[in-house]
Scaffold this motif. Sequence first.
Motif, PDB file in Angstrom:
ATOM      1  N   MET A 217      14.168 -32.213   4.816  1.00  0.00           N
ATOM      2  CA  MET A 217      13.173 -32.720   3.879  1.00  0.00           C
ATOM      3  C   MET A 217      13.512 -34.139   3.475  1.00  0.00           C
ATOM      4  O   MET A 217      14.682 -34.496   3.351  1.00  0.00           O
ATOM      5  N   HIS A 276       6.420 -40.461   6.409  1.00  0.00           N
ATOM      6  CA  HIS A 276       5.559 -40.367   5.222  1.00  0.00           C
ATOM      7  C   HIS A 276       4.736 -41.636   5.013  1.00  0.00           C
ATOM      8  O   HIS A 276       3.704 -41.596   4.338  1.00  0.00           O
ATOM      9  N   VAL A 336      -1.581 -31.884   1.263  1.00  0.00           N
ATOM     10  CA  VAL A 336      -0.845 -31.599   2.500  1.00  0.00           C
ATOM     11  C   VAL A 336      -1.491 -32.323   3.683  1.00  0.00           C
ATOM     12  O   VAL A 336      -2.701 -32.217   3.905  1.00  0.00           O
ATOM     13  N   THR A 356       3.514 -34.153   5.623  1.00  0.00           N
ATOM     14  CA  THR A 356       3.740 -34.996   4.446  1.00  0.00           C
ATOM     15  C   THR A 356       2.898 -34.442   3.306  1.00  0.00           C
ATOM     16  O   THR A 356       1.729 -34.086   3.510  1.00  0.00           O
ATOM     17  N   VAL A 357       3.507 -34.335   2.133  1.00  0.00           N
ATOM     18  CA  VAL A 357       2.803 -33.854   0.947  1.00  0.00           C
ATOM     19  C   VAL A 357       2.770 -34.981  -0.080  1.00  0.00           C
ATOM     20  O   VAL A 357       3.815 -35.494  -0.478  1.00  0.00           O
ATOM     21  N   ARG A 366       7.788 -31.983  -3.801  1.00  0.00           N
ATOM     22  CA  ARG A 366       8.896 -31.242  -3.185  1.00  0.00           C
ATOM     23  C   ARG A 366       8.594 -29.741  -3.162  1.00  0.00           C
ATOM     24  O   ARG A 366       8.785 -29.090  -2.140  1.00  0.00           O
ATOM     25  N   ALA A 369       6.046 -28.939  -0.593  1.00  0.00           N
ATOM     26  CA  ALA A 369       6.629 -29.045   0.753  1.00  0.00           C
ATOM     27  C   ALA A 369       7.473 -27.815   1.070  1.00  0.00           C
ATOM     28  O   ALA A 369       7.448 -27.297   2.200  1.00  0.00           O
ATOM     29  N   ARG A 373       6.932 -25.174   4.102  1.00  0.00           N
ATOM     30  CA  ARG A 373       8.019 -24.803   5.009  1.00  0.00           C
ATOM     31  C   ARG A 373       8.109 -23.279   5.138  1.00  0.00           C
ATOM     32  O   ARG A 373       8.375 -22.751   6.219  1.00  0.00           O
TER      33      ARG A 373
END
Length: 384
Positions: A217, A276, A336, A356-357, A366, A369, A373
């Motif tokens: 990450m 990103h 997202v 990428t968020v 975070r 993301a 995941r």
Amino acid sequence: MDAFPLPLARIGIIGGGQLGRMMAKAAKRLGCTCVVLDPTPGSPAGQVAGHQIVGHYHDPAKLRELAESCDVTTFDIEDIDTDTLIQLVREGHNVHPSPRVLALIQDKLTQKQALAEAGIPTSPFIPMADPSPAGFADFGYPLVQKARRGGYDGRGVAIMRSPEDYPQHLPVPSLVERFVPATKELAVLVARGLDGDCRSYPVVEMCFRPGENVLDMLLAPANLPAETAAAAEKLAVRTLEVLGGVGIFGVEMFLTGDGSLLVNEVAPRTHNSGHHTIEANVTDQFEQHLRAIVGLPLGSTAQLSPAAMINLLGAPGHRGRPVIKGMAEALAIPGVCLHLYGKAATAPFRKMGHVTVLDPDIETARRKAERVRDLIEISGEDHP
């Protein structure tokens, strides 16, 4: 007023992976065309560029064919025959970043020596042509062993915490360096234009998967005091000025407990720590690299939104045609942005895409993301 005939430039890309793919997309936006050199027909970059030379990065004839058919040649990988590229530059072909810089960086030892000789802070190191238990013991544990050549995405690196770890060592000519107990691992992207103009991107924090040494990450911007962030950007620019070359470079660093910054490694190409930027920055790293190598003014590196980025890796135990699960549920999460790389086959821990968020709050980005995941799995229709 400038007038440019279109296409603006024909760009040769050595390497047909995801970095080349994203570069080819940016090239089309800027009015450039691309030719890709890659040994795999229908490579991720070749799919987008539309024109691919099928051949290896160490094949002098194929490298020459690429350079002679393009206005400027660049690369998305480091394991290339630099001798041929240096000869092509001598003959007047444009290759950026400089093949001489690439040759220096390809060898982890010469890269480290160049940084140390220029006074760039880095961890203590020694060369070790023939690794041995006695050699490691004399240097002292914990240590990091790096293969001088060929290491990439966590390969070619062994972390040795004690003599008991010696069976995991790499039996190749190596660079042995002191293990740095970093509080954070950081990266700064720096671009340098043909006119010498240098621009850095805001510092990002990289979190790695234990065991695989693959970026898990990325948080942008990194949560740092303003003076530390400024020092990291300054150190990255200084590092690039030492090495030279035109294009974009990824400068990886350690932040230690006492607030010191140490340069770990430099990548002379677009970098995983900058994905990103496609959504989160005014000028993404791929467009910036192209602007640099064709002689256009560099773009603004300002960040428009905090972002978290995760790599999508092939699930353990799966190979073959990729099958993606959880995609619709992940895309339903606000902010997202999904990127799949078009790879024909998955393999355990192979990079298959990234997400990428974007969110006004980095901690929310975070958490989203981490949710993505958990949701997305890339398995495979296993080969019999």
